[in-house]
Enzyme design. Structure first.
Site, PDB file in Angstrom:
ATOM      1  N   GLU A 288       0.718  -1.108   0.152  1.00  0.00           N
ATOM      2  CA  GLU A 288      -0.068   0.002  -0.062  1.00  0.00           C
ATOM      3  C   GLU A 288       0.746   1.210   0.074  1.00  0.00           C
ATOM      4  OE1 GLU A 288      -2.803  -0.704  -0.718  1.00  0.00           O
ATOM      5  OE2 GLU A 288      -3.708  -2.226   0.460  1.00  0.00           O
TER       6      GLU A 288
ATOM      7  N   TYR B 163     -14.095  16.081  20.349  1.00  0.00           N
ATOM      8  CA  TYR B 163     -12.651  15.691  19.961  1.00  0.00           C
ATOM      9  C   TYR B 163     -12.514  14.961  18.688  1.00  0.00           C
ATOM     10  CZ  TYR B 163      -7.884  14.997  21.843  1.00  0.00           C
ATOM     11  OH  TYR B 163      -6.710  15.205  21.841  1.00  0.00           O
TER      12      TYR B 163
ATOM     13  N   HIS C  45      -6.535  -2.425  10.077  1.00  0.00           N
ATOM     14  CA  HIS C  45      -8.051  -3.172  10.078  1.00  0.00           C
ATOM     15  C   HIS C  45      -8.446  -3.169  11.194  1.00  0.00           C
ATOM     16  CE1 HIS C  45      -6.280  -5.491   6.317  1.00  0.00           C
ATOM     17  NE2 HIS C  45      -6.055  -4.135   6.350  1.00  0.00           N
TER      18      HIS C  45
ATOM     19  N   HIS D   2     -12.661  -2.464   3.917  1.00  0.00           N
ATOM     20  CA  HIS D   2     -11.452  -2.631   4.349  1.00  0.00           C
ATOM     21  C   HIS D   2     -10.826  -2.172   5.454  1.00  0.00           C
ATOM     22  CE1 HIS D   2      -7.106  -2.504   2.115  1.00  0.00           C
ATOM     23  NE2 HIS D   2      -7.026  -2.822   3.526  1.00  0.00           N
TER      24      HIS D   2
HETATM   25  O1  LIG Z   1      -5.430  -5.261   3.273  1.00  0.00           O
HETATM   26  C1  LIG Z   1      -4.290  -5.717   2.910  1.00  0.00           C
HETATM   27  O2  LIG Z   1      -3.924  -6.678   2.172  1.00  0.00           O
HETATM   28  C2  LIG Z   1      -3.309  -4.296   2.854  1.00  0.00           C
HETATM   29  O3  LIG Z   1      -3.987  -3.152   2.816  1.00  0.00           O
HETATM   30  C3  LIG Z   1      -2.442  -4.557   4.479  1.00  0.00           C
HETATM   31  O4  LIG Z   1      -3.185  -4.162   5.294  1.00  0.00           O
HETATM   32  C4  LIG Z   1      -1.154  -5.378   4.567  1.00  0.00           C
HETATM   33  O5  LIG Z   1      -0.508  -5.044   3.520  1.00  0.00           O
HETATM   34  P1  LIG Z   1       1.022  -5.100   3.515  1.00  0.00           P
HETATM   35  O6  LIG Z   1       1.257  -3.853   4.268  1.00  0.00           O
HETATM   36  O7  LIG Z   1       1.564  -5.251   2.260  1.00  0.00           O
HETATM   37  O8  LIG Z   1       1.337  -6.361   4.435  1.00  0.00           O
HETATM   38 ZN   LIG Z   2      -5.287  -3.226   4.372  1.00  0.00          ZN
END
Ligand SMILES: O=C(O)[C@@H](O)C(=O)COP(=O)(O)O
Ligand SMILES: [Zn+2]
Length: 212
Positions: A74, A120, A95, A160
């Site tokens: 990402e 806040y 996540h 996501h």
């Molecule tokens: O959800 C996904 O697969 C990516 O957005 C993520 O959170 C983890 O990807 P990496 O940073 O490449 O491990």
């Molecule tokens: Zn992710």
């Protein structure tokens, strides 16, 4: 702060978020801007729970890998945020459970997934626009983020999770914590309905506090 201190700070905040359930397994990624303008990012498939300071990925603002392990898939999304927010020094993509649940909720307002329920939240984030679902790692996510980031320090990726920035990594983490707590409150209140702040309240907060 020196590069070494910033590397250690990333390891420390990542572990703190991991221990509090903000990201489990290999989920999520973090970056920060180094004093020389290059970007330090978490490696792809790494865990927030056991990052190693010397193995973190260093990339240019063009996404070219300079050192360390292969950067998060990402990283283009992070770079889009830095490009549009010159004041930005740190970014977290999580996540975390309440925000991820929110990102899957039917009928959320794409312009603002979370109403102004507490001061806040308004001070730290204010509005949370939503990017439609796109597979993780797609350069298309970066294109959407690029369009929204100048006006927004946090963005929700549908089905996501959130991407949240701050002037420093510490501030990005604080913003993420506030956002996650606000999403939790939103779900607690939803069955009962909720009073939200008025536009006048929001304008007063924005005129008084400049945290974004
Ligand atoms: O959800 C996904 O697969 C990516 O957005 C993520 O959170 C983890 O990807 P990496 O940073 O490449 O491990
Ligand atoms: Zn992710």
């Amino acid at each position: 702060m020196s590069e070494q201190q910033l590397r250690e700070e990333m390891v420390r905040y990542a572990r703190s978020m991991f221990e509090r359930g903000y990201s489990s397994g290999g989920a999520g990624n973090i970056s920060l801007k180094l004093p020389d303008g290059t970007i330090l990012a978490t490696p792809t498939n790494s865990s927030f729970g056991d990052l190693v300071a010397d193995e973190l990925s260093k990339v240019t603002m063009d996404g070219e890998q300079i050192s360390g392990q292969k950067a998060s898939k990402e990283v283009l999304m992070h770079l889009a945020m830095y490009r549009q927010r010159p004041q930005c020094g740190g970014i977290v993509h999580l996540h975390s459970p309440w925000l991820t649940a929110l990102s899957c909720l039917p009928g959320i307002d794409p312009e603002n997934a979370l109403p102004p329920i507490t001061p806040y939240y308004v001070m730290r984030v204010g509005k949370l626009p939503v990017v439609p679902y796109i597979r993780p790692g797609s350069p298309l996510i970066a294109e959407h983020v690029e369009k929204l980031a100048a006006e927004h320090n946090a963005i929700l990726l549908a089905n996501h999770g959130p991407i949240i920035s701050g002037k420093t990594l510490r501030e990005a983490v604080f913003n993420a914590e506030e956002l996650e707590e606000t999403a939790k409150l939103y779900f607690m209140l939803k069955p009962f309905g909720m009073n939200t702040l008025t536009q006048e309240n929001v304008d007063e907060l924005n005129a008084t506090f400049n945290m974004k």
